[in-house]
Design an enzyme around this catalytic site. Structure first.
Site, PDB file in Angstrom:
ATOM      1  N   LYS A  82       0.804  -1.219   0.000  1.00 18.68           N
ATOM      2  CA  LYS A  82       0.000   0.000   0.000  1.00 18.68           C
ATOM      3  C   LYS A  82       0.840   1.275   0.000  1.00 18.68           C
ATOM      4  CE  LYS A  82      -4.341  -1.639   0.475  1.00 18.68           C
ATOM      5  NZ  LYS A  82      -5.517  -1.237  -0.310  1.00 18.68           N
ATOM      6  N   THR A 108      -8.866   9.103   4.662  1.00 16.85           N
ATOM      7  CA  THR A 108      -9.175   7.834   4.024  1.00 16.85           C
ATOM      8  C   THR A 108      -9.799   6.895   5.046  1.00 16.85           C
ATOM      9  OG1 THR A 108      -8.312   6.163   2.497  1.00 16.85           O
ATOM     10  CG2 THR A 108      -7.017   6.588   4.488  1.00 16.85           C
ATOM     11  N   SER A 111      -8.649  -0.820   6.854  1.00 17.27           N
ATOM     12  CA  SER A 111      -8.520  -1.752   7.970  1.00 17.27           C
ATOM     13  C   SER A 111      -7.114  -1.733   8.551  1.00 17.27           C
ATOM     14  CB  SER A 111      -8.873  -3.176   7.525  1.00 17.27           C
ATOM     15  OG  SER A 111      -7.943  -3.620   6.551  1.00 17.27           O
ATOM     16  N   GLY A 219     -10.140  -4.675  -2.349  1.00 18.64           N
ATOM     17  CA  GLY A 219     -10.720  -3.615  -3.167  1.00 18.64           C
ATOM     18  C   GLY A 219     -10.288  -3.684  -4.617  1.00 18.64           C
ATOM     19  N   GLY A 221      -7.109  -2.834  -5.923  1.00 21.78           N
ATOM     20  CA  GLY A 221      -6.077  -1.923  -6.403  1.00 21.78           C
ATOM     21  C   GLY A 221      -4.816  -2.634  -6.850  1.00 21.78           C
ATOM     22  N   ALA A 247     -16.769 -13.234   1.194  1.00 18.03           N
ATOM     23  CA  ALA A 247     -15.631 -12.350   0.908  1.00 18.03           C
ATOM     24  C   ALA A 247     -15.168 -12.463  -0.540  1.00 18.03           C
ATOM     25  CB  ALA A 247     -14.468 -12.664   1.846  1.00 18.03           C
ATOM     26  N   ASN A 356       1.627  -7.398   8.138  1.00 20.93           N
ATOM     27  CA  ASN A 356       1.229  -6.683   9.345  1.00 20.93           C
ATOM     28  C   ASN A 356       0.330  -7.537  10.228  1.00 20.93           C
ATOM     29  OD1 ASN A 356       2.590  -4.163   9.088  1.00 20.93           O
ATOM     30  ND2 ASN A 356       1.244  -3.708   7.371  1.00 20.93           N
TER      31      ASN A 356
END
Length: 367
Positions: A82, A108, A111, A219, A221, A247, A356
């Site tokens: 990201k 923005t 999560s 999403g 991206g 999902a 993460n």
């Protein structure tokens, strides 16, 4: 406002290349790792017992040959891909609107990984940041976001709940929205993952082609950006999702011929709990750019995660391994590799989207 269909026409490999030139000083060139053990495990047919109770029960197990190349975005700044999109989006905003951006700030919802990425980019570039995060976000992602000086505002876990709080905060702050995935500049930034992966594979594999790349889809991206980079090449691009509680909205949307607009899931792959964005859908639903999207169970995600941690000694979060899980467990995908790859098999780039997580979270998954 430009329609998604029109905007998608501007998503080209040249746009990805331009993004890479802009963000290079701000992001890491993450490693591309191999693992002969995982190649062997994935290239071994599943047992007939393992297929009992699945959609593939009664089928003869496929015999694919895999050579994996793992793009380790878990080693990226803030621990996820990201950072690429966040830096690109903010750098473009500064080019276009200058001091206005620093005066108004940016906002923005995320999560965790886009949250940390935007907080980092904003901090480095001197821009105030407001981040809406679900209350159930991983504690390390919340603290990571706050550590970069962003103001964190909590919300419910669904995308609808997040977006409602964003609208309320925008009304108060007048901050500029930087979407987590449904945005041209975000997609271009994420697409640089594919650019690097291709170059690194060429360095390692010499004359062998990169047959396929598979990425997680939340999403969209990352997947739409990578697919854009490879859109004028022979490399096939695939997507992977969790199936838990719906999902797998992208896979279901492709089957129905219509984008699924909302998702409500608490899959362990917390970075993939969002519906595919409008612009992202324009790319992913194009069969010439993305050749298929597959879904895996929570247990399969955990099995893949265990293998990466134990065999590669690499720490990843659940969202990162859905692509590997597809390669390990989805017989439709495995049979395609067997049929099209033959004895030579496929060189497959697997994007580990992030790392993460915490020791406590990992322990909870496996107890």
């Amino acid at each position: 406002m430009t329609s998604p269909a029109v905007a998608a026409q501007s998503l080209t490999p040249a746009a990805i290349q331009a993004a890479y030139g802009l963000i290079q000083p701000h992001v890491h060139r993450t490693p591309l790792l191999t693992c002969k053990t995982l190649d062997t495990i994935a290239s071994t047919p599943q047992s007939t017992e393992a297929l009992v109770g699945t959609l593939f029960e009664g089928q003869t197990p496929a015999r694919p040959q895999f050579r994996f190349f793992f793009k380790c975005e878990n080693f990226q700044r803030i621990g996820a891909f990201k950072a690429r999109g966040a830096f690109h989006a903010l750098l473009r905003l500064l080019e276009e609107r200058g001091e206005e951006v620093k005066r108004r700030g940016v906002i923005t919802h995320s999560s965790g990984n886009h949250a940390q990425a935007l907080a980092l980019a904003a901090s480095n570039l001197g821009i105030p940041a407001y981040i809406v995060m679900p209350r159930i976000s991983t504690p390390s992602k919340i603290s990571g976001t706050q550590s970069h000086g962003a103001e964190v505002i909590f919300s419910g876990s669904t995308s609808v709940e997040r977006e409602t709080v964003v609208a309320e905060m925008q009304a108060k702050t007048n901050a500029i929205l930087v979407p987590p995935y449904d945005d041209f500049n975000i997609i271009c930034g994420q697409g640089t993952t594919g650019l690097e992966l291709e170059a690194q594979h060429a360095e390692q594999a010499r004359s062998r082609p990169l047959d396929a790349v598979i990425t997680p889809i939340g999403g969209g991206g990352l997947n739409s950006g990578v697919a854009t980079w490879f859109s004028d090449k022979q490399t096939r691009v695939f997507g992977a999702e969790p199936s838990f509680e719906g999902a797998d909205d992208c896979r279901r949307g492709l089957q129905a011929g219509k984008r699924v607009e909302a998702v409500g899931t608490l899959t362990i792959a917390d970075g993939l709990r969002t519906p595919v964005g409008l612009l992202n859908w324009e790319i992913i639903s194009n069969e010439k750019k993305v050749e298929g999207v597959f879904a895996v169970t929570e247990e399969q995600i955990k099995s893949a995660m265990r293998l990466v941690i134990e065999r590669m000694k690499v720490v990843v979060e659940p969202s990162a391994v859905v692509g590997l899980a597809v390669c390990l467990f989805d017989e439709n995908f495995r049979r395609r590799v067997e049929q099209e790859g033959g004895k030579d098999g496929w060189d497959v780039g697997v994007v580990f989207s992030g790392g993460n997580t915490t020791v406590e979270a990992i322990a909870k998954l496996f107890t």
